[in-house]
Scaffold this active site. Structure first.
Site, mmCIF file in Angstrom:
data_model
loop_
_atom_site.group_PDB
_atom_site.id
_atom_site.type_symbol
_atom_site.label_atom_id
_atom_site.label_comp_id
_atom_site.label_asym_id
_atom_site.label_seq_id
_atom_site.Cartn_x
_atom_site.Cartn_y
_atom_site.Cartn_z
ATOM 1 N N ASP A 308 0.861 -1.178 0.000
ATOM 2 C CA ASP A 308 0.000 0.000 0.000
ATOM 3 C C ASP A 308 0.894 1.224 0.000
ATOM 4 O OD1 ASP A 308 -2.337 -1.408 -0.017
ATOM 5 O OD2 ASP A 308 -2.520 -1.478 2.168
ATOM 6 N N TYR A 377 6.047 -9.358 7.579
ATOM 7 C CA TYR A 377 5.733 -7.959 7.891
ATOM 8 C C TYR A 377 6.214 -7.583 9.282
ATOM 9 C CZ TYR A 377 2.284 -8.317 4.097
ATOM 10 O OH TYR A 377 1.649 -8.505 2.894
ATOM 11 N N TYR A 450 -4.883 -9.117 4.259
ATOM 12 C CA TYR A 450 -4.916 -7.674 4.550
ATOM 13 C C TYR A 450 -4.462 -7.476 5.998
ATOM 14 C CZ TYR A 450 -7.540 -7.216 0.208
ATOM 15 O OH TYR A 450 -7.934 -7.256 -1.118
#
Ligand SMILES: [Zn+2]
Length: 498
Positions: A308, A377, A450
């Protein structure tokens, strides 16, 4: 019919020796030495022919030789030495020299007259030699095939290139002054031969000629009302109409790190209005593209997933590949690659490494198994009340578990509403610098998860979520991608000399 009879007849119709061999169905090395091949096929080569051959084959040294009176009635001179020279000069005069490709492909478009003349000769041979000449299998090696056998090797040799289907495409368009008139006649002939199918000039294609125009489908008597049988020799050879070049597709791969939280992956437009002045794609293409091509806007940028706008990508970076069509250069030295890496670095927003040219067939590596890949992440998360030991323990998860994730509201405008299962492989939380309100959480997930919604749960649209696991509200403040599970392209250190 005997070879000698056939050759005598072809000669009387003004057919060149290469074409004589075509009608003797030579399909290989015979064209290297036409004189010998004819003899081997039992054809007596007369003085006249040898002299004629000198005219065809000899090169520059005899400027005073008598001008040729006629050109072959079936190939319109495409196999003559003069025409080969014109062809090679035409290619060299084009922008050919700007391409470094080692391989070339020739795509030669020939006037339709050649197909008409082939058919005319077919009729003529049937008349002359009767049923030994079939009605549905051509009596000759088609010109298209002969061009591949004869012209391609000669042109490759003269240009010092290899024949390679993935190489520089040289499209050559040939014309002849008789074509227009003959195609007009063909339109009339078509009306007579296939009544009920009144085609306009533009609709008569080479494909149609190949399919419809055979002695089994068109009568010689009909044909002859419009075009002569046998075909007549012409006083001018074919000429070059145009030479167009299309460079090969070159693929350049590397890895990028995204250092900015205010940068989109590709140009970001909302209702035609740019939302951000730059993008990863543009920064990379700007530094790499011009080395390879003049048509930079045609370059395609692909990566193994994406972030993103507000997510950084660190660690070893994310693999990407540029597909560069019509490329003039096909190589990249380490020095050049390093200069490009440094140019991208100056953006301060993106940094690239491992830049290299990769084989075209490897470019799709970037997309394979994307769904199965693991993503790594690091999330910076904020609590509303100080973290407890219990919370930290609940967010230490070393065994994988599944979540159900509804399409987040923020992407519903571009993705359909679904509930997708996703696997979370591990979660590891710690306090940030002893600040009890901020957690640093390392997460390994299945691709396509997500992460923001995994953290806060989005009103129960993602279950379980970190919020539901600890039973308290928790929100994400910043996210970094720290690893991509794709071991490609190979590592290269461009700062080390080759
Ligand atoms: Zn010929």
């Amino acid at each position: 019919m005997k070879n000698q009879e056939l050759v005598d007849y072809l000669m009387s119709c003004g057919v060149c020796k290469v074409c004589q061999l075509r009608y003797l169905r030579a399909r290989g090395s015979e064209y290297n030495d036409i004189h010998k091949s004819l003899q081997r096929l039992g054809v007596k080569v007369t003085e006249d022919q040898v002299e004629d051959e000198d005219n065809v084959i000899s090169t520059d040294e005899q400027p005073l030789k008598k001008p040729r009176l006629s050109h072959c009635s079936t190939c319109l001179g495409i196999f003559s030495e003069d025409f080969q020279r014109e062809l090679i000069e035409g290619i060299i005069a084009s922008e050919f020299g700007k391409y470094d490709s080692e391989g070339i492909v020739l795509a030669i478009t020939m006037p339709m007259s050649l197909q008409l003349r082939q058919l005319s000769m077919w009729f003529a041979l049937q008349r002359k030699f009767g049923s030994t000449v079939h009605s549905n299998s051509p009596p000759d090696v088609p010109i298209k095939e002969a061009v591949k056998l004869i012209l391609h090797p000669i042109i490759c040799k003269k240009l010092d290139k290899k024949y390679d289907a993935n190489g520089l495409v040289i499209s050559i368009d040939l014309r002849h002054k008789v074509e227009e008139e003959e195609v007009d006649k063909l339109v009339e002939l078509n009306r007579a031969a296939f009544p009920g199918k009144a085609l306009r000039r533009v609709e008569i294609s080479r494909g149609l000629l190949e399919k419809q125009y055979q002695p089994s489908r068109v009568k010689a008597e009909t044909f002859e009302k419009y075009l002569p049988i046998p075909p007549t020799a012409v006083d001018e050879s074919l000429s070059l109409k145009s030479v167009d070049l299309q460079g090969p597709m070159v693929c350049v791969a590397g890895r990028y790190r995204k250092l900015s939280r205010e940068l989109s992956h590709t140009p970001w437009l909302l209702q035609g209005v740019r939302q951000m002045e730059d993008s990863i794609e543009e920064i990379i293409i700007r530094s790499v593209g011009p080395h390879f091509t003049e048509t930079v806007p045609k370059i395609t940028f692909m990566s193994s997933g994406r972030e993103d706008v507000d997510v950084r990508c660190l660690g070893k970076g994310r693999p990407f590949v540029l597909e560069i069509p019509n490329s003039r250069r096909s190589t990249l030295t380490r020095e050049q690659a390093l200069a490009m890496e440094q140019a991208v670095d100056t953006s301060g927003k993106v940094s690239i490494l491992n830049l290299q040219v990769v084989p075209r067939e490897q470019a799709m590596n970037i997309k394979t198994g994307e769904e199965q890949k693991r993503k790594y992440y690091r999330a910076l998360c904020a609590l509303k009340e100080p973290a407890t030991l219990e919370m930290l323990q609940k967010l230490q998860i070393s065994e994988s578990f599944d979540i159900q994730q509804k399409t987040p509201i923020r992407v519903l405008h571009r993705r359909p509403l679904h509930t997708r299962p996703r696997t979370i492989y591990s979660v590891k939380a710690r306090l940030q610098r002893d600040n009890p309100l901020v957690l640093v959480i390392d997460i390994v997930t299945q691709a396509g998860t997500y992460i923001k919604e995994l953290v806060h749960g989005e009103f129960g649209r993602t279950t379980p979520s970190f919020s539901s696991i600890i039973g308290k509200p928790i929100d994400i403040q910043a996210l970094d991608v720290v690893g991509i599970d794709l071991d490609w392209p190979p590592e290269v250190d461009n700062s080390v000399a080759e």
